[in-house]
Design an enzyme around this catalytic site. Structure first.
Site, PDB file in Angstrom:
ATOM      1  N   CYS A  12      12.831 -46.532  59.434  1.00 50.02           N
ATOM      2  CA  CYS A  12      13.465 -46.232  60.718  1.00 50.02           C
ATOM      3  C   CYS A  12      14.954 -46.016  60.454  1.00 50.02           C
ATOM      4  O   CYS A  12      15.468 -46.336  59.380  1.00 50.02           O
ATOM      5  CB  CYS A  12      13.251 -47.369  61.711  1.00 50.02           C
ATOM      6  N   HIS A  81      19.253 -57.193  60.568  1.00 48.66           N
ATOM      7  CA  HIS A  81      18.662 -58.070  61.582  1.00 48.66           C
ATOM      8  C   HIS A  81      19.679 -58.635  62.571  1.00 48.66           C
ATOM      9  O   HIS A  81      19.294 -59.286  63.545  1.00 48.66           O
ATOM     10  CB  HIS A  81      17.933 -59.225  60.882  1.00 48.66           C
ATOM     11  N   CYS A 103      21.456 -53.458  62.891  1.00 51.68           N
ATOM     12  CA  CYS A 103      20.802 -52.339  63.565  1.00 51.68           C
ATOM     13  C   CYS A 103      21.372 -52.184  64.976  1.00 51.68           C
ATOM     14  O   CYS A 103      21.491 -53.172  65.712  1.00 51.68           O
ATOM     15  CB  CYS A 103      19.300 -52.580  63.624  1.00 51.68           C
ATOM     16  N   HIS A 131      12.640 -66.174  61.783  1.00 49.95           N
ATOM     17  CA  HIS A 131      13.047 -64.804  61.468  1.00 49.95           C
ATOM     18  C   HIS A 131      14.540 -64.652  61.764  1.00 49.95           C
ATOM     19  O   HIS A 131      15.043 -65.204  62.736  1.00 49.95           O
ATOM     20  CB  HIS A 131      12.221 -63.819  62.302  1.00 49.95           C
ATOM     21  N   GLU A 133      16.291 -62.160  62.944  1.00 46.15           N
ATOM     22  CA  GLU A 133      16.695 -61.457  64.169  1.00 46.15           C
ATOM     23  C   GLU A 133      16.803 -62.405  65.367  1.00 46.15           C
ATOM     24  O   GLU A 133      17.828 -62.391  66.066  1.00 46.15           O
ATOM     25  CB  GLU A 133      15.752 -60.292  64.475  1.00 46.15           C
ATOM     26  N   THR A 172      12.943 -57.037  68.422  1.00 41.77           N
ATOM     27  CA  THR A 172      12.625 -55.607  68.486  1.00 41.77           C
ATOM     28  C   THR A 172      11.363 -55.214  67.733  1.00 41.77           C
ATOM     29  O   THR A 172      10.815 -54.139  67.975  1.00 41.77           O
ATOM     30  CB  THR A 172      13.797 -54.776  67.927  1.00 41.77           C
ATOM     31  N   CYS A 200      11.877 -51.871  69.938  1.00 41.11           N
ATOM     32  CA  CYS A 200      12.602 -50.642  69.618  1.00 41.11           C
ATOM     33  C   CYS A 200      11.636 -49.469  69.535  1.00 41.11           C
ATOM     34  O   CYS A 200      10.430 -49.638  69.304  1.00 41.11           O
ATOM     35  CB  CYS A 200      13.402 -50.796  68.321  1.00 41.11           C
ATOM     36  N   SER A 228       8.143 -58.704  56.199  1.00 39.73           N
ATOM     37  CA  SER A 228       8.424 -57.670  57.193  1.00 39.73           C
ATOM     38  C   SER A 228       7.559 -57.881  58.427  1.00 39.73           C
ATOM     39  O   SER A 228       6.352 -57.634  58.401  1.00 39.73           O
ATOM     40  CB  SER A 228       8.164 -56.279  56.595  1.00 39.73           C
TER      41      SER A 228
END
Length: 317
Positions: A12, A81, A103, A131, A133, A172, A200, A228
């Site tokens: 992405c 992240h 991002c 995680h 993020e 996201t 996203c 991931s």
């Protein structure tokens, strides 16, 4: 063997931008050395190793703050992240040069949380425990952001939420179906909740592609790192939405040929942080694979790790 290449798949724009920024940092002699990446720049061990080979150290810990405390000098790259304001502040206090590869989609969620908590909202954040993020998002307003991953955690939210303004938003890269189900449960408990679904676009279209295109195949192979989240969700979508069995592999060496027994058509997709050359090796192997011809069973094709990083233009002095 017939191979169906799910499209869209792979990188992405947020991942590409993050890798470019990190690679440009390596190429820039004016940036203080050593260069550190605070966590995996993107969740792919091959990308991490490629940067390690260039002398860039990936620093990890239980959380980003703990990892940052091990860095005393040089340049620090924040990953795709996102990062909490406190970690950013601490990096500045330590005198580190900062390269921010967050991002843009993640930063939109940070801005939303910042805006709504300033207006007196509490935020229910749907994301994966552990995680980076969610860690960064929660750090925007830690006293007012509540992380949930599972339905039973909704019952454990503070009682004050019944009387306060509430926003629900999310990581996201979650499964859009999981997020929708959790939002529905949250709305039933808190009818006054305001919903901002922040899946996203790249995550959404890749999940929808699997849901729509994998159903007529006997097997789906997802090429992506075990860390991931978006790669793991693609395998989940294949099983739960498309009804097609799926396995996630980090690269061709992890492909188990036993999975291919009796399979005539296999679908292949890849996570948003998976380098295209790694996915191509898997597709090329499956395309020539013949269960009765041992010469087609070699899973050790050479791949130059440097080739998976985006090229940068030479910097002028």
């Amino acid at each position: 063997m017939k191979v169906k290449k799910i499209s869209p798949r792979g990188y992405c724009y947020g991942v590409v931008d993050a890798m470019k920024l990190a690679n440009e940092a390596v190429a820039n002699p004016d940036l203080p050395r050593p260069i550190h990446i605070l966590g995996m720049i993107v969740h792919n061990r091959h990308v991490t190793q490629a940067f390690e080979d260039l002398g860039v150290k990936t620093v990890d810990g239980e959380d980003r703050m703990q990892a940052l405390e091990t860095i005393d000098r040089g340049t620090v790259v924040f990953t795709a992240h996102g990062i909490s304001p406190l970690v950013r502040k601490r990096a500045i206090e330590k005198g580190l040069t900062i390269v921010d590869a967050s991002c843009p989609d993640v930063l939109v969620t940070h801005d939303l949380i910042r805006e709504k908590t300033a207006e007196g909202y509490d935020v229910i954040y749907i994301g994966k425990h552990g995680h980076p993020e969610p860690e960064g998002a929660i750090g925007v307003a830690p006293d007012h952001v509540h992380l949930i991953q599972y339905e039973h955690e909704i019952d454990q939210l503070p009682s004050r939420l019944f009387e306060r303004k509430i926003l629900v938003t999310n990581q996201t890269t979650m499964s859009q179906w999981d997020v929708s189900a959790l939002i529905e449960t949250i709305q039933a408990r808190y009818p006054h909740v305001e919903v901002h679904n922040e899946i996203c676009n790249a995550t959404q279209v890749r999940q929808e592609a699997v849901a729509e295109q994998a159903g007529d195949c006997e097997l789906l192979i997802v090429v992506g790192d075990p860390k991931s989240n978006n790669s793991n969700r693609l395998a989940q979508v294949s099983k739960e939405i498309a009804g097609t069995n799926a396995y996630r592999i980090g690269d061709l060496s992890e492909l188990d040929l036993n999975w291919l027994e009796g399979v005539e058509t296999v679908a292949v997709t890849s996570g948003a942080s998976t380098p295209t050359p790694i996915t191509k090796k898997v597709i090329d192997f499956l395309s020539q694979y013949d269960p009765d011809d041992l010469s087609t069973h070699d899973k050790t094709p050479f791949l130059e790790l440097r080739s998976i990083l985006p090229k940068v233009k030479a910097l002028r002095k």
